[in-house]
Design an enzyme around this catalytic site. Structure first.
Site, PDB file in Angstrom:
ATOM      1  N   ARG B  10       0.852  -1.213   0.000  1.00  0.00           N
ATOM      2  CA  ARG B  10       0.000   0.000   0.000  1.00  0.00           C
ATOM      3  C   ARG B  10       0.878   1.251   0.000  1.00  0.00           C
ATOM      4  O   ARG B  10       0.542   2.266  -0.596  1.00  0.00           O
ATOM      5  CB  ARG B  10      -0.966   0.003   1.180  1.00  0.00           C
ATOM      6  CG  ARG B  10      -0.289  -0.020   2.535  1.00  0.00           C
ATOM      7  CD  ARG B  10      -1.303   0.121   3.669  1.00  0.00           C
ATOM      8  NE  ARG B  10      -0.687  -0.175   4.955  1.00  0.00           N
ATOM      9  CZ  ARG B  10      -1.147   0.246   6.115  1.00  0.00           C
ATOM     10  NH1 ARG B  10      -2.244   0.977   6.172  1.00  0.00           N
ATOM     11  NH2 ARG B  10      -0.545  -0.071   7.236  1.00  0.00           N
ATOM     12  N   GLU B  58     -18.572   4.037  -1.439  1.00  0.00           N
ATOM     13  CA  GLU B  58     -17.719   3.444  -2.467  1.00  0.00           C
ATOM     14  C   GLU B  58     -18.449   3.233  -3.788  1.00  0.00           C
ATOM     15  O   GLU B  58     -17.837   3.272  -4.860  1.00  0.00           O
ATOM     16  CB  GLU B  58     -17.150   2.104  -1.977  1.00  0.00           C
ATOM     17  CG  GLU B  58     -16.255   2.222  -0.747  1.00  0.00           C
ATOM     18  CD  GLU B  58     -17.037   2.340   0.554  1.00  0.00           C
ATOM     19  OE1 GLU B  58     -18.273   2.126   0.542  1.00  0.00           O
ATOM     20  OE2 GLU B  58     -16.429   2.651   1.591  1.00  0.00           O
ATOM     21  N   ASP B 117      -8.691  -5.981  12.523  1.00  0.00           N
ATOM     22  CA  ASP B 117     -10.057  -5.520  12.253  1.00  0.00           C
ATOM     23  C   ASP B 117     -11.028  -6.694  12.157  1.00  0.00           C
ATOM     24  O   ASP B 117     -12.231  -6.523  12.309  1.00  0.00           O
ATOM     25  CB  ASP B 117     -10.116  -4.713  10.958  1.00  0.00           C
ATOM     26  CG  ASP B 117      -9.584  -3.302  11.139  1.00  0.00           C
ATOM     27  OD1 ASP B 117      -9.605  -2.818  12.280  1.00  0.00           O
ATOM     28  OD2 ASP B 117      -9.145  -2.700  10.146  1.00  0.00           O
TER      29      ASP B 117
END
Lengths: 270, 313
Positions: B10, B58, B117
């Site tokens: 990323r 999104e 998460d």
């Protein structure tokens, strides 16, 4: 202007007749919502949008037919104006036709986005308006939306973005015919007061009779710097055909030869 | 030997955007309120006029990217993989794909590495969703450098494509001097005993395993598939024919993933080949740290080593 309106009324009648002939011949299509947006299309293409030298002119304003299933009346307009040949009417919804079930930009003039999946044209038109504003080209973007289509969440995501980015080069036109596939919009999913919803988001909002050229012209003339514009056009589903008007059963059904003849007669005598 | 670096793909994406953004004034980035996680925030600071915040929406982010492309921009739409490829899947298919618009879709935090998460954020289906869309190009670079290079390659590619990136820092094994090409597998090492075809950050682990195997006298070919679609079948066929076996490695569900692409590409073209997969075996994720979840999901070096050894017996 009255003389102009008379011409447009004749054009509207021809568009409605061709719409019904196309859907009947194909034995498939969506007559109800095609008949309700005829005057909106005429006002847009005959007056509001700057088309310059036609579909391939890069300067022209952009059009997204987000309620794309209602395309037969748009095809009828393009036939009336010579962009499709009269005989292409018979190819509507057939293999190899330029008159696809939903309009395809690769073969349909003035169609700047391939719609079909409801709500996505609203989002794409909003992105287009943002893109042209960033480029400072002066293009305006118009998107025709169904009231049933407005159930889709993406419509409201796009509306938020349109207001957030102050897209005053963007106009939403809601063809509020009050009927969707399974019934009345207020019974399927009541969206409340559309004008208030759009105003709360930050739009300049107008509400008009969507079959009245004078009211449409007046609404299109409104503009407020820094705000996107929405015109909520109250219309009649299946407008001009007695057995179709306000009847959800004609959202996506083709009239047979007998009912077609009756409809054409009614339109001729109106 | 230069020093070993551990960086996330990323971050390579973020740097690649800065590189490409400086070179190309028509490149715009759309972000869905995750810029500090996906790596796009630095682009936003450098080029605020070309950084479009779409908010936590999104579906509209993808639709607007389509509109921006129609208006002549070259958009990179970014979110977590689960939202780019999952939540917005049908918008990607129709607004971008069916409209043939030049939009690059990027999904970060792919695989099981958004570990803390938990399961909702772990995307192990994005390759399947995206490769099923006609004409969609799917890329999955293996490390920081390759991701950085891939941004420019994607910019140059005239069409729509999906790239997955990861939050997990991994060893940088490729060079900024590499000449990568979309659709062409990268041969990282060659050996006569075993073919390992790997994609994404798993390739960095595969290289460690290959070194261990070499110390035991087992020489593996490692094919790094930074492009999953179109699949470089020619390179795969050549090496699998030579070694007579294939281990595919990916951080994705076994169904619809990279391994399935490889075996279906080989089907009917070779016979008597021994295969195995390293992939998530059809289960959802859960909260945990990477070190404990990788063995749990069979994506650790030990599992790759064990399956590799079994193929060369």
């Amino acid at each position: 202007m009255e003389h102009q309106f008379e011409e447009w009324k004749k054009l509207a009648r021809e568009m409605r007749k061709k719409t019904l002939m196309m859907v009947s011949k194909a034995n498939s299509g969506h007559p109800g919502g095609a008949l309700s947006c005829v005057e909106i299309l005429i006002t847009l293409f005959e007056h509001e949008m700057r088309l310059y030298d036609g579909p391939d002119d890069p300067r022209r304003d952009k059009f997204v037919f987000s309620k794309g299933h209602a395309v037969p009346s748009f095809y009828a307009y393009l036939i009336e104006k010579g962009y499709f040949r009269e005989e292409e009417m018979d190819t509507f919804r057939q293999k190899g036709s330029r008159l696809q079930g939903h309009p395809i930009k690769e073969v349909c003039p003035f169609n700047d986005f391939n719609p079909g999946s409801l709500g996505q044209g609203v989002s794409a038109a909003t992105g287009m308006a943002l893109g042209y504003k960033m480029k400072k080209t002066g293009h305006r973007v118009y998107v025709l939306i169904g009231d049933g289509e407005s159930d889709e969440g993406i419509v409201w995501e796009a509306a938020s973005a349109a207001a957030h980015y102050h897209l005053d080069n963007l106009t939403y036109i809601v063809d509020k015919n009050g009927v969707q596939l399974d019934g009345k919009t207020e019974d399927i999913m009541n969206l409340g007061d559309l004008k208030k919803r759009y105003e709360a988001i930050g739009f300049l909002a107008d509400e008009v009779n969507g079959h009245d050229f004078g009211e449409l012209l007046e609404a299109f003339s409104h503009h407020e710097e820094g705000k996107p514009h929405v015109i909520i056009a109250h219309t009649v589903k299946g407008k001009g055909v007695s057995y179709m008007e306000g009847n959800y059963k004609w959202h996506g059904k083709a009239p047979d030869a007998e009912l077609l003849a009756q409809a054409l007669k009614e339109l001729e005598e109106a | 030997m230069s020093e070993v670096k551990y960086l996330a793909t990323r971050a390579g994406y973020g740097q690649g955007l800065l590189d490409a953004g400086a070179a190309h004034e028509d490149l715009v980035v759309l972000e869905g309120d995750l810029g500090n996680a996906t790596g796009t925030a630095a682009f936003g600071k450098a080029y605020p006029e070309r950084y479009i915040e779409a908010g936590i929406a999104e579906q509209n982010e993808v639709g607007m990217a389509a509109g921006l492309a129609a208006a002549g921009w070259k958009p990179f739409m970014t979110s977590f993989a689960i939202f780019t490829a999952g939540r917005a899947c049908e918008i990607v298919r129709n607004a971008v794909g069916f409209n043939h618009l030049n939009v690059k879709l990027v999904g970060s935090h792919c695989g099981i590495t958004p570990a803390k998460d938990g399961g909702t954020h772990m995307c192990i289906e994005d390759i399947a969703w995206m490769k099923a869309i006609p004409e969609m190009v799917v890329v999955n670079p293996c490390d920081y450098n390759q991701t950085r290079l891939m941004v420019e390659k994607l910019y140059e590619y005239d069409g729509f494509a999906y790239m997955r990136t990861s939050r997990e820092p991994v060893r940088v094994i490729t060079s900024m001097e590499d000449d990568i090409e979309i659709g062409k597998a990268q041969i990282l090492r060659e050996g006569k005993d075993l073919t390992i075809a790997s994609t994404g950050i798993m390739t960095t682990f595969v290289m460690e395993v290959a070194e261990k195997l070499a110390s035991e006298g087992i020489e593996a070919t490692v094919l790094n598939y930074h492009t999953i679609k179109p699949l470089d079948t020619e390179t795969l066929l050549k090496h699998v024919t030579e070694t007579g076996n294939l281990l595919t490695v990916e951080e994705h569900n076994i169904y619809g993933g990279f391994g399935e692409s490889c075996t279906s590409a080989l089907f009917g073209k070779v016979s008597g080949i021994k295969y195995d997969y390293v992939a998530v075996e059809d289960r959802f994720g859960e909260t945990g740290d990477r070190q404990s979840l990788y063995p749990e999901f069979g994506l650790d070096n030990e599992t790759i080593y064990r399956k590799a050894k079994a193929l060369v017996k």
